[in-house]
Design a protein around this motif. Structure first.
Motif, PDB file in Angstrom:
ATOM      1  N   ALA A   1      47.571  36.341  41.985  1.00  0.00           N
ATOM      2  CA  ALA A   1      46.281  36.701  41.389  1.00  0.00           C
ATOM      3  C   ALA A   1      46.355  38.062  40.707  1.00  0.00           C
ATOM      4  N   LEU A   2      47.037  39.025  41.345  1.00  0.00           N
ATOM      5  CA  LEU A   2      47.169  40.352  40.732  1.00  0.00           C
ATOM      6  C   LEU A   2      48.000  40.284  39.447  1.00  0.00           C
ATOM      7  N   ALA A   3      49.052  39.477  39.448  1.00  0.00           N
ATOM      8  CA  ALA A   3      49.844  39.317  38.223  1.00  0.00           C
ATOM      9  C   ALA A   3      49.005  38.689  37.112  1.00  0.00           C
ATOM     10  N   ALA A   4      48.140  37.742  37.486  1.00  0.00           N
ATOM     11  CA  ALA A   4      47.257  37.129  36.485  1.00  0.00           C
ATOM     12  C   ALA A   4      46.268  38.148  35.928  1.00  0.00           C
ATOM     13  N   VAL A   5      45.733  39.014  36.793  1.00  0.00           N
ATOM     14  CA  VAL A   5      44.845  40.081  36.309  1.00  0.00           C
ATOM     15  C   VAL A   5      45.591  40.975  35.314  1.00  0.00           C
TER      16      VAL A   5
END
Length: 321
Positions: A226-230
């Motif tokens: 999720a952080l990589a997607a952000v």
């Protein structure tokens, strides 16, 4: 003083130096690079330059936060760059339904990759480096299937997200700082954080203690995805274009470097968020220094590799004692 006593004092001094380098070496590196640029790089101290450096370091820091959680659990996440590419493809495909819907879909896409990574590791017993390597290849391929080529992002809300600010501080920097504080709180103050560190320290002992090892591992990789997607969404907003071919390339190298030089050991059991922030700044300053002095971009990767080797060597030497 006897030779034995002198040898013991030298060993103690070396141990103290290694401990200081592992704990504070990243801050020393940042200070040295700042001084080098202040004296040798024209216009380095300008407000515009600091804004540019801060905006460019934000996606690296956000990815590194998730990588710190994975490494703290004695794992690693090599799929983060491909997750960024997948998020930019999903964002472009769903932007017609509104910015917030596109953002949610892109972040959920990253979390789904995290579920796949975590499930392979927790339920099937695949090594993290193998599981995330497979998702690295699959994720990039899926991103290119969804969006085969670069596409301009012509959305005023996305443009505002990428270039807007509050009191002169870019949105991207504020979001990265807020996420760093949130992850630090999770690691230090929550049950999930304590379980993560216990699993990273000794997985068999964590199982014997009755900790939910599988659930925690899946959550670790969901957070990383999720952080990589952000980070992918914010990079897309800054560039005003979706480019699944090149977005996130070698991001896993930058994230691992930031985490390791920041003092989080590859052996797991500890997560240093403050050091990770400094590590991301160090990488950005190193890259900017090489570029501003007309060295080829490939030297950046070589320099990062050298930094990783030095950090791992310092940690290994300390671990022997």
């Amino acid at each position: 003083m006897t030779d034995l006593a002198l040898g013991g004092k030298a060993s103690a001094d070396r141990e103290r130096l290694l401990r200081l380098l592992q704990s504070y070496g990243v801050y020393l590196g940042v200070a040295v690079l700042l001084l080098v640029n202040i004296f040798l790089t024209p216009h380095f101290l300008s407000a515009e330059n600091f804004r540019t450096q801060a905006v460019q370091v934000a996606p690296v820091l956000i990815v590194a936060l998730g990588m710190a959680l994975a490494i703290g659990s004695e794992g690693v996440d090599l799929s983060v760059g491909s997750v960024m590419a997948l998020s930019t493809s999903l964002l472009s495909l769903y932007l017609g339904y509104g910015m917030w819907i596109a953002l949610v879909v892109a972040i959920i896409g990253g979390a789904v990759i995290g579920v796949a990574n975590g499930s392979l590791i927790a339920f099937i017993g695949v090594q993290p480096i193998v599981a995330t390597l497979a998702l690295m290849v699959a994720g990039r391929g899926l991103a290119l299937v969804l969006l085969p080529q670069l596409k301009d992002v012509r959305d005023p809300n996305m443009a505002s997200l990428g270039s807007g600010d509050v009191l002169g501080i870019p949105y991207l920097v504020l979001i990265a700082a807020a996420l760093a504080l949130l992850v630090a709180f999770v690691v230090r103050r929550t049950t999930f954080g304590r379980q993560l560190l216990a699993i990273g320290d000794s997985r068999p002992a964590a199982r014997l203690a009755g900790l939910p090892v599988r659930r925690v591992l899946i959550l670790v990789y969901v957070c990383s995805g999720a952080l990589a997607a952000v980070a992918g969404v914010l990079a897309t907003a800054r560039l005003t274009a979706s480019d699944p071919t090149s977005l996130g390339n070698l991001m896993e190298l930058s994230a691992i470097t930031a985490v390791v030089v920041g003092g989080t050991p590859l052996s797991g059991g500890r997560v240093r968020i403050g050091g990770t922030v400094a590590g991301a700044v160090l990488i950005q300053l190193l890259t900017a220094t090489l570029i501003k002095h007309d060295l080829p971009p490939s030297w950046t990767q070589i320099a990062q590799a050298v930094v990783i080797i030095l950090a791992v060597y310092a940690a290994r030497e300390r671990g022997k004692r």
